[in-house]
Design a protein around this motif. Structure first.
Motif, PDB file in Angstrom:
ATOM      1  N   PRO A 414       0.831  -1.211   0.000  1.00 53.06           N
ATOM      2  CA  PRO A 414       0.000   0.000   0.000  1.00 53.06           C
ATOM      3  C   PRO A 414       0.862   1.257   0.000  1.00 53.06           C
ATOM      4  N   PRO A 415       0.264   2.427  -0.252  1.00 52.45           N
ATOM      5  CA  PRO A 415       0.986   3.661   0.029  1.00 52.45           C
ATOM      6  C   PRO A 415       1.518   3.632   1.463  1.00 52.45           C
ATOM      7  N   LEU A 416       2.713   4.155   1.664  1.00 50.12           N
ATOM      8  CA  LEU A 416       3.331   4.092   2.983  1.00 50.12           C
ATOM      9  C   LEU A 416       2.624   4.985   3.994  1.00 50.12           C
ATOM     10  N   THR A 417       1.693   5.785   3.516  1.00 46.04           N
ATOM     11  CA  THR A 417       0.913   6.663   4.390  1.00 46.04           C
ATOM     12  C   THR A 417      -0.331   5.981   4.942  1.00 46.04           C
ATOM     13  N   ILE A 418      -0.513   4.710   4.676  1.00 44.75           N
ATOM     14  CA  ILE A 418      -1.703   4.001   5.133  1.00 44.75           C
ATOM     15  C   ILE A 418      -1.775   4.040   6.656  1.00 44.75           C
ATOM     16  N   THR A 419      -2.994   4.170   7.171  1.00 43.64           N
ATOM     17  CA  THR A 419      -3.184   4.228   8.621  1.00 43.64           C
ATOM     18  C   THR A 419      -3.367   2.821   9.184  1.00 43.64           C
ATOM     19  N   ARG A 420      -3.225   2.711  10.503  1.00 45.05           N
ATOM     20  CA  ARG A 420      -3.440   1.415  11.147  1.00 45.05           C
ATOM     21  C   ARG A 420      -4.872   0.942  10.931  1.00 45.05           C
ATOM     22  N   GLU A 421      -5.809   1.859  11.014  1.00 44.03           N
ATOM     23  CA  GLU A 421      -7.213   1.497  10.801  1.00 44.03           C
ATOM     24  C   GLU A 421      -7.415   0.930   9.399  1.00 44.03           C
ATOM     25  N   GLN A 422      -6.806   1.550   8.413  1.00 43.31           N
ATOM     26  CA  GLN A 422      -6.940   1.058   7.041  1.00 43.31           C
ATOM     27  C   GLN A 422      -6.273  -0.311   6.882  1.00 43.31           C
ATOM     28  N   LEU A 423      -5.103  -0.482   7.490  1.00 49.77           N
ATOM     29  CA  LEU A 423      -4.429  -1.781   7.421  1.00 49.77           C
ATOM     30  C   LEU A 423      -5.274  -2.870   8.084  1.00 49.77           C
ATOM     31  N   GLU A 424      -5.842  -2.551   9.217  1.00 52.27           N
ATOM     32  CA  GLU A 424      -6.688  -3.522   9.918  1.00 52.27           C
ATOM     33  C   GLU A 424      -7.874  -3.913   9.039  1.00 52.27           C
ATOM     34  N   ARG A 425      -8.460  -2.940   8.387  1.00 54.52           N
ATOM     35  CA  ARG A 425      -9.579  -3.246   7.492  1.00 54.52           C
ATOM     36  C   ARG A 425      -9.129  -4.192   6.377  1.00 54.52           C
ATOM     37  N   ALA A 426      -7.962  -3.906   5.794  1.00 58.62           N
ATOM     38  CA  ALA A 426      -7.478  -4.730   4.682  1.00 58.62           C
ATOM     39  C   ALA A 426      -7.250  -6.176   5.115  1.00 58.62           C
ATOM     40  N   VAL A 427      -6.617  -6.349   6.280  1.00 60.98           N
ATOM     41  CA  VAL A 427      -6.359  -7.710   6.751  1.00 60.98           C
ATOM     42  C   VAL A 427      -7.659  -8.416   7.115  1.00 60.98           C
ATOM     43  N   ASP A 428      -8.571  -7.710   7.748  1.00 62.25           N
ATOM     44  CA  ASP A 428      -9.867  -8.303   8.094  1.00 62.25           C
ATOM     45  C   ASP A 428     -10.625  -8.731   6.837  1.00 62.25           C
ATOM     46  N   GLU A 429     -10.585  -7.885   5.809  1.00 59.09           N
ATOM     47  CA  GLU A 429     -11.274  -8.236   4.555  1.00 59.09           C
ATOM     48  C   GLU A 429     -10.591  -9.422   3.879  1.00 59.09           C
ATOM     49  N   LEU A 430      -9.268  -9.500   3.978  1.00 58.99           N
ATOM     50  CA  LEU A 430      -8.568 -10.661   3.413  1.00 58.99           C
ATOM     51  C   LEU A 430      -9.001 -11.935   4.127  1.00 58.99           C
ATOM     52  N   ALA A 431      -9.058 -11.891   5.437  1.00 62.50           N
ATOM     53  CA  ALA A 431      -9.490 -13.072   6.195  1.00 62.50           C
ATOM     54  C   ALA A 431     -10.927 -13.453   5.828  1.00 62.50           C
ATOM     55  N   ALA A 432     -11.795 -12.458   5.689  1.00 67.05           N
ATOM     56  CA  ALA A 432     -13.188 -12.739   5.319  1.00 67.05           C
ATOM     57  C   ALA A 432     -13.272 -13.357   3.925  1.00 67.05           C
ATOM     58  N   ALA A 433     -12.441 -12.870   3.004  1.00 66.82           N
ATOM     59  CA  ALA A 433     -12.448 -13.406   1.646  1.00 66.82           C
ATOM     60  C   ALA A 433     -11.962 -14.851   1.637  1.00 66.82           C
ATOM     61  N   ILE A 434     -10.925 -15.147   2.429  1.00 67.39           N
ATOM     62  CA  ILE A 434     -10.433 -16.525   2.508  1.00 67.39           C
ATOM     63  C   ILE A 434     -11.519 -17.421   3.096  1.00 67.39           C
ATOM     64  N   ASP A 435     -12.173 -16.944   4.148  1.00 61.57           N
ATOM     65  CA  ASP A 435     -13.277 -17.709   4.743  1.00 61.57           C
ATOM     66  C   ASP A 435     -14.338 -18.023   3.706  1.00 61.57           C
ATOM     67  N   ALA A 436     -14.728 -16.996   2.958  1.00 64.51           N
ATOM     68  CA  ALA A 436     -15.831 -17.166   1.998  1.00 64.51           C
ATOM     69  C   ALA A 436     -15.442 -18.120   0.868  1.00 64.51           C
TER      70      ALA A 436
END
Length: 439
Positions: A414-436
């Motif tokens: 990602p852009p190096l300016t990404i926030t922790r909240e945005q990173l958390e969202r990305a990882v959570d969405e990745l986990a949800a996609a793997i689950d699905a």
């Protein structure tokens, strides 16, 4: 003839791509109308969290104000005077800055337009300096798509139907610990690096000009070597009279939590190639060498009409200021969190075979745990799962790249300016996609 007009929609833009552009890679398939920070917006108002930054380009964030203003200011002065015909301040200032921030005694830079051109120029310089012609690069490595750089690229998928023009190229084993038959899942070390010695002795005439490596292999699947592997490779290159060319096109400009990935490994390149993040989206490439190596070029040995465009160089100088004003340090901190969080996914999901990276350059390797991988090492790569996970992420408004030699690695860049909240969202969405996709 009346000019045809088009509706301002995603479909209209994509239709014109199909009609008027040669076939290109569109795997992420997000038409972009505007972008800001870590967000992309399409023509229908949909927003996407960008975790790929245009293949590791907009490191300082989309539309970084300081970079944009520097480019605008230079546009008001002049756009082009051919930097190799008319000396100008933006080019001189940025070249001087690179001498200050690049590793070791690297001092003189040649500016071009892209990473591919930087690699091609570096090989020319290595040949001129050493008087030799042969080059050794990494299996699974990627260095560009023009015929010369393609010869260095260690993946037949990019070469199908092409005939590289550099014939004196050999390849040695990548430090891919997860799938290394020698190391069986452990970190590749100096013993693995000795494959370079074997290749030189068995596949070359020992007339070596350069050994070319990526400090972290991007297209190869975010493969991170060990310090001892990297240091041994440089030692072998020098033992054979060759220069070590370190391709930082994808890893440079803070991507790995340091301005240069080479810094992590305590290795100073003989030639350092750069592009992608260099000007935060404006087209620019470069290769930098010590004065001794650089002065092997005579006047006219190498030239680029648009290389070192003053607008791009002005933007690049502002970009380095921005990166060094806390952005790179933040990337290192965010990357440490991301590495731990992705390691949790590896523990949680059988289909996550390996996670690895540095800074904000991380790979998540997806596998079929019920099938053996190539040569019986690790689980089989699952490119279909990666493709479906990527599509599901896009549908949920998150853009993450897919790559790797087997096309099964989710690439967090990602852009190096990404926030922790945005990173958390990305990882959570990745986990949800793997689950699905594995339910």
């Amino acid at each position: 003839m009346q000019k045809e007009t088009y509706p301002d929609t995603n479909d209209a833009v994509e239709s014109r791509y199909d009609d008027y552009l040669m076939p290109i890679w569109k795997s992420l398939d997000v038409p972009v109308k505007r972008s800001s920070g870590c967000t992309l917006e399409d023509f229908e108002g949909n927003e996407y969290l960008d975790c790929f930054s245009g293949i590791s380009v907009t490191n300082a964030g989309h539309g970084n104000e300081a970079v944009v203003e520097a480019a605008k200011d230079q546009l008001d002065e002049f756009v082009h005077g051919c930097s190799y015909v008319h000396p100008n301040e933006p080019v001189a200032a940025f070249a001087e800055r690179l001498a200050e921030v690049t590793p070791g005694d690297l001092q003189k830079t040649f500016f071009c337009n892209s990473g591919t051109e930087a690699v091609e120029g570096a090989i020319k310089l290595a040949r001129k300096h050493t008087g030799s012609t042969e080059v050794v690069a990494l299996e699974m490595g990627f260095h560009g798509r023009t015929l010369g750089s393609l010869a260095l690229t260690g993946n037949t998928a990019y070469k199908d139907g092409m005939a590289p023009t550099i014939n004196d190229v050999s390849h040695f084993a990548a430090p891919y610990g997860y799938r290394c038959p020698r190391c069986d899942g452990d970190e590749c070390g100096a013993a693995c690096a000795n494959d370079l010695e074997h290749v030189i002795k068995s596949h070359t005439a020992d007339d070596l000009a350069a050994v070319v490596v990526e400090p972290v292999m991007g297209e190869g699947g975010i493969v991170v070597p060990s310090n001892e592997w990297f240091q041994r490779v440089k030692e072998i290159a020098h033992d054979h009279g060759a220069l070590l060319v370190v391709d930082e096109v994808q890893t440079g400009y803070g991507r790995t939590g340091s301005l240069w990935a080479s810094d992590h490994f305590e290795v100073t390149p003989d030639i350092l190639t750069q592009a992608k993040g260099i000007a935060n989206g404006l087209p620019l490439g470069a290769f930098t060498a010590s004065a001794d190596v650089a002065d092997s070029f005579g006047s006219g040995d190498h030239l680029s009409t648009f290389g070192g465009n003053p607008v791009a160089c002005a933007a690049a100088l502002a970009n380095v200021d921005e990166l060094q004003d806390g952005i790179v340090d933040d990337a290192a901190e965010q990357g440490a969190w991301l590495g731990d969080r992705l390691a949790d996914l590896e523990d949680e999901y059988d289909v996550v075979g390996d996670t690895r990276g540095l800074g904000l350059m991380y790979g998540v390797e997806l596998v079929d745990p019920d099938e053996d991988g190539p040569m019986g090492v690790a689980a089989a790569p699952d490119a279909d799962l990666a493709k479906h996970v990527s599509q599901r992420l896009r549908d949920e408004g998150v853009v993450i790249g897919v790559g790797g030699f087997y096309k099964n690695v989710m690439r967090f860049q990602p852009p190096l300016t990404i926030t922790r909240e945005q990173l958390e969202r990305a990882v959570d969405e990745l986990a949800a996609a793997i689950d699905a996709e594995t339910d």
